[in-house]
Design a protein around this motif. Sequence first.
Motif, PDB file in Angstrom:
ATOM      1  N   GLU A  15      36.367  -6.322  34.263  1.00  0.00           N
ATOM      2  CA  GLU A  15      37.454  -5.385  34.495  1.00  0.00           C
ATOM      3  C   GLU A  15      38.391  -5.823  35.606  1.00  0.00           C
ATOM      4  O   GLU A  15      39.412  -5.189  35.831  1.00  0.00           O
ATOM      5  CB  GLU A  15      36.877  -4.012  34.845  1.00  0.00           C
ATOM      6  CG  GLU A  15      36.119  -3.387  33.704  1.00  0.00           C
ATOM      7  CD  GLU A  15      35.613  -2.010  34.064  1.00  0.00           C
ATOM      8  OE1 GLU A  15      36.162  -1.403  35.002  1.00  0.00           O
ATOM      9  OE2 GLU A  15      34.678  -1.566  33.413  1.00  0.00           O
ATOM     10  N   GLY A  16      38.060  -6.873  36.325  1.00  0.00           N
ATOM     11  CA  GLY A  16      38.854  -7.259  37.477  1.00  0.00           C
ATOM     12  C   GLY A  16      39.675  -8.510  37.279  1.00  0.00           C
ATOM     13  O   GLY A  16      40.053  -9.134  38.238  1.00  0.00           O
ATOM     14  N   ASP A  17      39.956  -8.895  36.033  1.00  0.00           N
ATOM     15  CA  ASP A  17      40.727 -10.117  35.841  1.00  0.00           C
ATOM     16  C   ASP A  17      42.225  -9.838  35.935  1.00  0.00           C
ATOM     17  O   ASP A  17      42.678  -8.698  35.943  1.00  0.00           O
ATOM     18  CB  ASP A  17      40.378 -10.791  34.521  1.00  0.00           C
ATOM     19  CG  ASP A  17      40.702  -9.930  33.306  1.00  0.00           C
ATOM     20  OD1 ASP A  17      41.014  -8.745  33.494  1.00  0.00           O
ATOM     21  OD2 ASP A  17      40.623 -10.451  32.174  1.00  0.00           O
ATOM     22  N   LEU A  21      44.691  -6.396  35.339  1.00  0.00           N
ATOM     23  CA  LEU A  21      45.540  -5.876  36.409  1.00  0.00           C
ATOM     24  C   LEU A  21      46.992  -5.770  35.941  1.00  0.00           C
ATOM     25  O   LEU A  21      47.659  -4.761  36.172  1.00  0.00           O
ATOM     26  CB  LEU A  21      45.439  -6.773  37.638  1.00  0.00           C
ATOM     27  CG  LEU A  21      46.327  -6.395  38.817  1.00  0.00           C
ATOM     28  CD1 LEU A  21      45.973  -5.003  39.329  1.00  0.00           C
ATOM     29  CD2 LEU A  21      46.190  -7.416  39.918  1.00  0.00           C
ATOM     30  N   ARG A  22      47.488  -6.802  35.256  1.00  0.00           N
ATOM     31  CA  ARG A  22      48.862  -6.769  34.759  1.00  0.00           C
ATOM     32  C   ARG A  22      49.049  -5.656  33.741  1.00  0.00           C
ATOM     33  O   ARG A  22      50.083  -4.988  33.716  1.00  0.00           O
ATOM     34  CB  ARG A  22      49.232  -8.121  34.163  1.00  0.00           C
ATOM     35  CG  ARG A  22      49.358  -9.204  35.225  1.00  0.00           C
ATOM     36  CD  ARG A  22      49.777 -10.504  34.639  1.00  0.00           C
ATOM     37  NE  ARG A  22      51.163 -10.399  34.197  1.00  0.00           N
ATOM     38  CZ  ARG A  22      51.737 -11.283  33.405  1.00  0.00           C
ATOM     39  NH1 ARG A  22      51.073 -12.330  32.969  1.00  0.00           N
ATOM     40  NH2 ARG A  22      52.991 -11.130  33.040  1.00  0.00           N
ATOM     41  N   GLY A  23      48.048  -5.441  32.903  1.00  0.00           N
ATOM     42  CA  GLY A  23      48.125  -4.359  31.928  1.00  0.00           C
ATOM     43  C   GLY A  23      48.173  -3.001  32.607  1.00  0.00           C
ATOM     44  O   GLY A  23      48.946  -2.119  32.207  1.00  0.00           O
ATOM     45  N   LEU A  27      51.283  -0.222  32.521  1.00  0.00           N
ATOM     46  CA  LEU A  27      51.111   1.183  32.148  1.00  0.00           C
ATOM     47  C   LEU A  27      51.649   2.124  33.219  1.00  0.00           C
ATOM     48  O   LEU A  27      52.153   3.203  32.912  1.00  0.00           O
ATOM     49  CB  LEU A  27      49.634   1.491  31.904  1.00  0.00           C
ATOM     50  CG  LEU A  27      49.023   0.871  30.647  1.00  0.00           C
ATOM     51  CD1 LEU A  27      47.519   1.127  30.626  1.00  0.00           C
ATOM     52  CD2 LEU A  27      49.680   1.435  29.403  1.00  0.00           C
ATOM     53  N   MET A  28      51.557   1.727  34.480  1.00  0.00           N
ATOM     54  CA  MET A  28      51.989   2.592  35.574  1.00  0.00           C
ATOM     55  C   MET A  28      53.477   2.456  35.901  1.00  0.00           C
ATOM     56  O   MET A  28      54.065   3.341  36.501  1.00  0.00           O
ATOM     57  CB  MET A  28      51.184   2.289  36.840  1.00  0.00           C
ATOM     58  CG  MET A  28      49.747   2.729  36.765  1.00  0.00           C
ATOM     59  SD  MET A  28      49.556   4.488  36.446  1.00  0.00           S
ATOM     60  CE  MET A  28      50.330   5.196  37.866  1.00  0.00           C
ATOM     61  N   ALA A  29      54.097   1.353  35.501  1.00  0.00           N
ATOM     62  CA  ALA A  29      55.495   1.097  35.864  1.00  0.00           C
ATOM     63  C   ALA A  29      56.442   2.238  35.513  1.00  0.00           C
ATOM     64  O   ALA A  29      57.321   2.570  36.317  1.00  0.00           O
ATOM     65  CB  ALA A  29      55.963  -0.215  35.234  1.00  0.00           C
ATOM     66  N   PRO A  30      56.318   2.883  34.348  1.00  0.00           N
ATOM     67  CA  PRO A  30      57.246   3.980  34.059  1.00  0.00           C
ATOM     68  C   PRO A  30      57.100   5.171  35.010  1.00  0.00           C
ATOM     69  O   PRO A  30      58.008   5.987  35.131  1.00  0.00           O
ATOM     70  CB  PRO A  30      56.877   4.394  32.631  1.00  0.00           C
ATOM     71  CG  PRO A  30      56.172   3.234  32.048  1.00  0.00           C
ATOM     72  CD  PRO A  30      55.489   2.563  33.189  1.00  0.00           C
TER      73      PRO A  30
END
Length: 69
Positions: A15-17, A21-23, A27-30
């Motif tokens: 889960e820490g790759d 992280l980019r994904g 998802l949070m950018a908007p």
Amino acid sequence: MMNLEFRSPAPADGEGDLASLRGDCALMAPHWAAPEKIASHPVSPSLIHGVTVPARSARLLEAMPDYGN
């Protein structure tokens, strides 16, 4: 005898790759609002008080080439 065992600097978990992280960031950018662009104006040198620069740093900056900025 030398210990030649290598250890990774961070735990290697699925889960820490970087792709994960980019994904998550995508998802949070908007949800993040960019601040309004604020035009900054030059400040008169007479209004700048309390800034001290060590002589070595001043000489270093003075010796740097000027690229017209």
